[in-house]
Write an enzyme that holds these catalytic residues in place. Structure first.
Site, short mmCIF file in Angstrom:
data_model
loop_
_atom_site.label_atom_id
_atom_site.label_comp_id
_atom_site.label_asym_id
_atom_site.label_seq_id
_atom_site.Cartn_x
_atom_site.Cartn_y
_atom_site.Cartn_z
N SER A 256 61.40 59.07 -67.46
CA SER A 256 60.13 59.68 -67.83
C SER A 256 60.21 60.11 -69.30
CB SER A 256 59.89 60.88 -66.93
OG SER A 256 58.65 61.49 -67.21
N LYS A 257 59.10 60.43 -69.88
CA LYS A 257 59.10 60.98 -71.25
C LYS A 257 57.77 61.66 -71.49
CE LYS A 257 61.86 60.89 -74.89
NZ LYS A 257 63.31 60.65 -74.89
N GLY A 258 57.79 62.66 -72.34
CA GLY A 258 56.55 63.35 -72.66
C GLY A 258 56.44 63.56 -74.15
N SER B 282 54.75 60.47 -69.27
CA SER B 282 54.76 59.13 -68.70
C SER B 282 55.93 59.01 -67.72
CB SER B 282 54.92 58.13 -69.85
OG SER B 282 55.02 56.84 -69.35
#
Ligand code: GLU
Length: 474
Positions: free
Chosen positions: A106-108, A61
């Site tokens: 961001s992050k995953g 994201s």
């Protein structure tokens, strides 16, 4: 929000954001633009394992691209879902802005229980996930740079870096596509413990300010302060270890998956963590009292509570019973918006996640810069600094006719190596951000006794992101 209602993680972050935005004078359209998540990519991919095809679901994201690359960890956990990843991506935006790390957020995540797979299997899964993200520039040195998070570490980052390199064989900056790598794959000294170290620096800074301590009802120094830590993973372990070994704090309780151990005289973190590694839990730890009811220990009387694991552990159900004076959010989002309100009314001071756990991304930034400059920090200056210090000693001795004290010589001469520089940069970052945050905190508290550190942190972050958007012409 009606009392008694518990917001989800994403909603919680939005509520806390909105509370801060109400204190600001920004055009509503801009506020909305900053709040929303720009994009979330969902991928489902299959990997042939143990004679069958297993389908995995992963996310990356991107919350805000006001600064690029965007930055944030990749989490491997069964609970990973789109809402969680989006909330975490938003927190990354605010965190980076607050500590002046020039990245967007961001992050995953991958919905997986990493303990169910062996190392070879995990490598194939990680590489396949990385392949899907690299293909879409969702892992890229100048666009999107992941890092470790819950369930991932140096090993996974090395696989990701190698995967990127294989797909971009001529990219000289390939190593900057991910941070948190092992040293031999382009990592930086001090990254593994950086988040825990940052938590320690955050607490030290709080204790440097009598006024702030007074608001939490705390007195004296850090030595002897009673601390409860929830989660002895990478962050909780390092924070507890440093606070115990270097600041003489008493870790009176540790909460883990299978329950908690308490000891009024303090738990030895090194021994306890060894036990945890060997036995997979804290039960049967011989130097403390074990209880299966870990949640109850969260409510134990103590000076500092450090939630260092999952989001939402301090919530509507238990916030009222929290007896710590100071909550330091080493995890992301450990306090729900509803609980935050309850704690504030009780006068509990919360050092918010976006500040308290910013040490990880700060040192990630140093690693990224190291990768792009292709040289270790300190390599050019260290010996030259030492030679100059030697010269000063020589001059002092000549001028005074006395010998320089032996016990000071080593410390005086030694030039800064990479680890020293990383720690200095991290300390400076944490102190700088705390100074800005407390300034806003105290200024606003003059008219509003309810005004808290988290709102101050949000205001600073939102203001900085807004400035970037404005200069981008938005
Ligand atoms: N996962 C860490 C965090 O939540 C580190 C992120 C990074 O270094 O990019 O802040």
């Amino acid at each position: 929000m009606a009392s008694g209602q518990e917001p989800g993680f994403r909603e919680s972050v939005n509520l806390l954001f909105d509370r801060a935005a109400r204190h600001m004078d920004l055009p509503p359209g801009l506020v909305e633009k900053i709040r929303v998540v720009n994009s979330t990519y969902t991928v489902r991919f299959g990997v042939k394992l143990r004679g069958d095809i297993h389908t995995f679901t992963g996310y990356r994201s991107v919350h805000s691209e006001h600064a690029e690359p965007v930055k944030g960890g990749i989490r491997f956990a069964l609970g990973v879902n789109q809402n969680e990843v989006e909330a975490l991506a938003a927190l990354m935006t605010y965190k980076c802005a607050l500590v002046e790390v020039p990245f967007g957020g961001s992050k995953g995540g991958l919905t997986i229980d990493p303990r169910q797979w062996d190392a070879d299997e995990l490598e194939r899964i990680t590489r396949r996930f990385a392949f899907e993200l690299i293909k879409r520039d969702l892992i890229h040195p100048s666009q999107n740079v992941p890092a470790p998070d819950m369930g991932t570490g140096e090993r996974e980052m090395a696989w990701i870096a190698d995967q990127y390199h294989r797909m971009n064989t001529t990219d000289i900056d390939a190593r900057a596509c991910v941070t948190g790598k092992p040293l031999n794959a382009g990592g930086i000294r001090g990254r593994v413990e950086a988040t825990g170290r940052g938590v320690q620096y955050a607490i030290r800074d709080f204790f440097r300010h009598r006024d702030d301590m007074k608001l939490a009802g705390l007195e004296g120094g850090l030595a002897g302060k009673r601390i409860v830590v929830q989660g002895l993973g990478n962050v909780g372990y390092h924070a507890a270890k440093f606070l115990q070994e270097e600041d003489d704090c008493l870790i009176v309780g540790v909460i883990e998956r299978d329950g908690a151990v308490v000891n009024d005289k303090g738990l030895d973190i090194e021994t306890l963590s060894g036990h945890l590694r060997h036995h997979g839990g804290v039960a049967k730890y011989p130097h403390g009292k074990y209880t299966q009811n870990g949640a109850a220990v969260l409510e134990e009387e103590c000076d500092i509570l450090i939630p260092a694991a999952l989001e939402g552990v301090i919530n509507n159900d238990n916030a009222d019973r929290i007896r710590a004076r100071l909550v330091v959010e080493a995890a992301n989002g450990p306090t729900t918006a509803a609980a935050d309100e309850i704690l504030r009314k009780k006068g509990v001071v919360v050092i918010p996640d976006m500040y308290a756990n910013a040490g990880g991304v700060t040192v990630s930034y140093f690693e990224w810069v190291k990768n792009l400059s292709h040289i270790r920090f300190g390599r050019m200056q260290r010996r030259q600094e030492e030679a100059r210090q030697e010269l000063i000693i020589e001059a002092l001795e000549k001028m005074t006719g006395k010998t320089f004290p032996d016990e000071l010589r080593g410390g005086f001469i030694s030039g800064a190596d990479e680890l020293t520089l990383v720690r200095s940069g991290l300390d400076d970052t944490m102190r700088g951000a705390y100074g800005t945050m407390r300034h806003v905190w105290h200024a606003r508290r003059q008219d509003d006794k309810d005004f808290d550190l988290r709102t101050a942190a949000y205001i600073i972050a939102i203001e900085r992101v807004a400035e970037s958007y404005k200069s981008l012409g938005l």
